[in-house]
Write a protein that holds these residues in place. Structure first.
Motif, mmCIF file in Angstrom:
data_model
loop_
_atom_site.group_PDB
_atom_site.id
_atom_site.type_symbol
_atom_site.label_atom_id
_atom_site.label_comp_id
_atom_site.label_asym_id
_atom_site.label_seq_id
_atom_site.Cartn_x
_atom_site.Cartn_y
_atom_site.Cartn_z
ATOM 1 N N GLN A 239 50.044 -8.001 46.178
ATOM 2 C CA GLN A 239 49.175 -8.860 46.888
ATOM 3 C C GLN A 239 49.764 -9.555 47.915
ATOM 4 O O GLN A 239 50.729 -9.753 47.884
ATOM 5 C CB GLN A 239 48.354 -9.814 46.060
ATOM 6 C CG GLN A 239 47.457 -9.355 45.047
ATOM 7 C CD GLN A 239 46.381 -10.323 44.274
ATOM 8 O OE1 GLN A 239 45.662 -11.020 45.170
ATOM 9 N NE2 GLN A 239 46.549 -10.628 43.140
ATOM 10 N N HIS A 281 45.520 -13.487 53.813
ATOM 11 C CA HIS A 281 45.537 -12.640 52.748
ATOM 12 C C HIS A 281 44.538 -11.497 52.931
ATOM 13 O O HIS A 281 44.916 -10.272 53.090
ATOM 14 C CB HIS A 281 44.893 -13.489 51.668
ATOM 15 C CG HIS A 281 45.174 -12.646 50.157
ATOM 16 N ND1 HIS A 281 43.929 -11.856 49.943
ATOM 17 C CD2 HIS A 281 45.886 -12.737 49.431
ATOM 18 C CE1 HIS A 281 44.522 -11.638 48.596
ATOM 19 N NE2 HIS A 281 45.626 -11.948 48.251
ATOM 20 N N GLU A 284 39.333 -8.366 49.405
ATOM 21 C CA GLU A 284 39.739 -7.465 48.116
ATOM 22 C C GLU A 284 39.590 -6.069 48.518
ATOM 23 O O GLU A 284 38.706 -5.616 49.245
ATOM 24 C CB GLU A 284 38.537 -7.816 46.892
ATOM 25 C CG GLU A 284 38.689 -9.258 46.723
ATOM 26 C CD GLU A 284 37.359 -9.916 47.298
ATOM 27 O OE1 GLU A 284 37.104 -9.579 48.357
ATOM 28 O OE2 GLU A 284 36.650 -10.660 46.354
ATOM 29 N N VAL A 293 44.156 -14.274 42.102
ATOM 30 C CA VAL A 293 43.822 -13.824 43.216
ATOM 31 C C VAL A 293 43.266 -15.182 44.177
ATOM 32 O O VAL A 293 42.758 -15.913 43.339
ATOM 33 C CB VAL A 293 42.444 -12.961 43.406
ATOM 34 C CG1 VAL A 293 42.082 -12.512 44.714
ATOM 35 C CG2 VAL A 293 42.825 -11.702 42.402
ATOM 36 N N LYS A 297 38.736 -15.732 44.674
ATOM 37 C CA LYS A 297 38.233 -14.371 44.336
ATOM 38 C C LYS A 297 38.815 -13.846 43.138
ATOM 39 O O LYS A 297 39.836 -14.330 42.528
ATOM 40 C CB LYS A 297 38.935 -13.444 45.784
ATOM 41 C CG LYS A 297 38.296 -13.897 47.243
ATOM 42 C CD LYS A 297 38.974 -13.095 48.199
ATOM 43 C CE LYS A 297 38.469 -13.391 49.526
ATOM 44 N NZ LYS A 297 37.043 -13.203 49.854
ATOM 45 N N GLN A 299 39.096 -10.202 42.600
ATOM 46 C CA GLN A 299 39.716 -8.980 42.894
ATOM 47 C C GLN A 299 40.687 -8.641 43.741
ATOM 48 O O GLN A 299 40.685 -9.550 45.084
ATOM 49 C CB GLN A 299 38.445 -7.811 43.098
ATOM 50 C CG GLN A 299 37.417 -7.948 42.102
ATOM 51 C CD GLN A 299 36.277 -6.958 42.758
ATOM 52 O OE1 GLN A 299 35.765 -6.731 43.797
ATOM 53 N NE2 GLN A 299 35.262 -6.604 41.659
ATOM 54 N N PRO A 300 41.800 -8.185 43.350
ATOM 55 C CA PRO A 300 43.097 -8.430 44.456
ATOM 56 C C PRO A 300 42.866 -7.393 45.626
ATOM 57 O O PRO A 300 42.241 -6.540 45.809
ATOM 58 C CB PRO A 300 44.214 -7.952 43.564
ATOM 59 C CG PRO A 300 43.570 -6.963 42.681
ATOM 60 C CD PRO A 300 42.199 -7.248 42.433
ATOM 61 N N LYS A 301 43.659 -7.823 46.745
ATOM 62 C CA LYS A 301 43.888 -6.783 47.826
ATOM 63 C C LYS A 301 45.161 -6.306 47.651
ATOM 64 O O LYS A 301 46.277 -7.043 47.753
ATOM 65 C CB LYS A 301 43.901 -7.626 49.116
ATOM 66 C CG LYS A 301 44.441 -6.926 50.327
ATOM 67 C CD LYS A 301 44.163 -7.781 51.551
ATOM 68 C CE LYS A 301 44.730 -7.065 52.808
ATOM 69 N NZ LYS A 301 44.080 -5.812 53.254
#
Length: 360
Positions: A239, A281, A284, A293, A297, A299-301
Motif C-alpha cells: 500500500q 493514497h 482501492e 487500509v 476503507k 480494501q487495499p490499493k
C-alpha cells in the motif's frame, strides 16, 4: 583576399550557429499526454487460463472504450493463451501499428504448482506479464530481479524452481526516449514494519518484495539519468503508506493536504495520489479485505502507475480504479459454466493519465 576570407568565415560561423541552434531547439522535450491501463487478471489462479469465460472480452472492452483513450496496457498474471487472444483482438486497435504487443514468460509451458496434486499452471501454457501499445513499439527489454519472489513452481521435468519477477519495458518506435513498463512485485515481504514509536524498522524475515523494490528504484534512477521518460504500472503488492514505498513517492506527497502517506523521499508521483477520497493514497484496487487500509476503507490499493516527478509537464494528472466485472465461473468438472458468475479478478483495472516531457 583577407576581406573575402573574413566574410567567408563569418558566413560559416553564422551557418554553424544556425545549425547548433536548430539542434538545440529540436532537443527540447515535448509535452505529450499518455494514458496507461493496468490490470492483474489472475489469469491462472482465478481464470485457469480460460479465454472463453468473458475475461478477454471484458479487458478488450475496457481498453477500446473511447472515453478511456488508452495508450499503454499492462497485464500482470496473464497466461499465454489469454495474451494470444487479447493480441488478436487488439490487432484492430490501431491498424497502422504492426508492433503493439510484448509478452514476458515467468513460468514456462508445461509447468505445475508445487502441491502433491501437481495442478497444471495456465492449463499447460506459459505464465507471465504483457504490455500492449496503441503506438508502435520498439525492441522490448526485460530485467529480472536478483531477489527471488519466494514463490515456486515445478517445471515439466518435475524440478522445483523459484518464480522470477522483473520489469518489462518497451520504448516507442517513434520516440525511443519514451518507455512503458510493467512490473509485478512479490507479495512476500515481512521485513518492513512500523514500530510502536512510529518509526519504520527492518526486522529479520523474508523481505523479497522490499528488496525487489530497491532494485526497481535503482533501475528507474538509471533510466532517468539516461534522459528517458517512463510510465511504470503494475501490482506492487504494497500500500502507498507502507515504508518500503517511501523510496518511490516524492516528498511532495507528504505535503498533500490531508495526506495519509508520509515519510516519502523518492522521485515519483503515483497517478492516483491526489484522489480526494484518500489523499496521498488513492482508491482501492484489490477486492480482498485488509485491516490496515487508511481513510476508513476496507480494501487495499496495491496497483499503481508511477511517473517521474521531474518529467511531469503539468500537475493535472489523474487516475481511476474501475469496478471488477463478472466472468463465468467453473463447474466441478473444470469447464466454464455461464450459469456461475464470479469476479473476473481480485484486482480492479486502474487507468491513469499524465502529460509528460518526452525527449526527441
Amino acid at each position: 583576399m583577407r576581406k573575402a576570407l573574413t566574410a567567408g568565415a563569418l558566413a560559416l560561423a553564422a551557418l554553424l550557429t544556425n545549425v547548433v541552434g536548430a539542434t538545440a531547439a529540436s532537443a527540447e522535450p515535448t509535452a505529450v499526454t499518455y494514458t496507461a491501463w493496468t490490470w492483474n487478471i489472475s489469469g491462472h489462479k482465478i481464470n485457469r487460463g480460460a479465454v472463453d469465460n468473458g475475461l478477454v472480452e471484458q479487458a478488450i472492452g475496457s481498453i477500446k472504450r473511447p472515453e478511456n483513450a488508452v495508450d499503454f496496457v499492462s497485464f500482470n498474471e496473464i497466461c499465454y493463451s489469454q495474451y494470444r487472444a487479447i493480441r488478436t483482438q487488439l490487432a484492430s486497435w490501431n491498424p497502422d501499428n504492426p508492433s503493439y504487443a510484448r509478452f514476458q514468460e515467468a513460468i514456462p509451458a508445461g509447468s505445475t504448482d508445487t502441491s502433491s496434486d501437481r495442478n497444471p499452471i495456465c492449463g499447460g501454457e506459459a505464465f507471465g506479464k504483457a504490455v500492449f501499445s496503441r503506438h508502435e513499439l520498439g525492441r522490448a527489454e526485460y530485467r529480472t530481479f536478483t531477489q527471488e519472489s519466494g514463490l515456486f513452481y515445478r517445471s515439466a521435468d518435475g524440478v522445483e524452481h523459484a518464480v522470477p519477477n522483473g520489469l518489462l519495458c518497451a520504448p516507442l518506435a517513434a520516440r525511443s526516449s519514451m518507455k512503458f513498463c510493467s512490473v509485478h512485485i512479490s507479495p512476500i515481504s515481512t521485513s518492513d514494519v512500523l514500530a510502536a514509536d512510529g518509526k519504520t524498522v527492518l526486522v529479520p524475515g523474508k523481505p523479497y518484495g522490499y528488496r525487489q523494490l530497491v532494485e526497481l528504484a535503482s533501475w528507474l534512477d538509471g533510466s532517468a539519468a539516461a534522459g528517458e521518460t517512463y510510465m511504470v504500472a503494475g501490482d506492487f503488492n504494497a500500500q502507498p503508506d507502507y515504508g518500503r514505498l517511501n523510496q518511490f513517492y516524492d516528498e511532495e506527497v507528504n505535503a498533500v493536504p490531508g495526506s495519509v502517506n508520509l515519510g516519502n523521499k523518492g522521485a515519483h508521483r503515483e497517478l492516483d495520489d491526489m484522489d480526494s477520497s484518500c489523499p496521498g493514497h488513492g482508491e482501492e484496487t484489490s477486492i480482498n479485505p485488509a485491516d490496515d487500509v487508511p481513510c476508513g476503507k476496507t480494501q487495499p490499493k496495491i496497483d499503481m502507475i508511477f511517473v517521474r516527478t521531474d518529467r511531469l509537464a503539468s500537475r493535472d494528472y489523474t487516475a481511476d480504479a474501475k469496478s471488477v466485472p463478472d466472468c463465468a465461473g467453473f463447474a466441478k468438472d473444470g469447464k466454464v459454466d455461464p450459469a456461475i458468475a464470479t469476479p473476473c479478478s481480485d484486482h480492479r483495472v486502474l487507468i491513469g493519465r499524465a502529460t509528460l516531457l518526452v525527449g526527441p
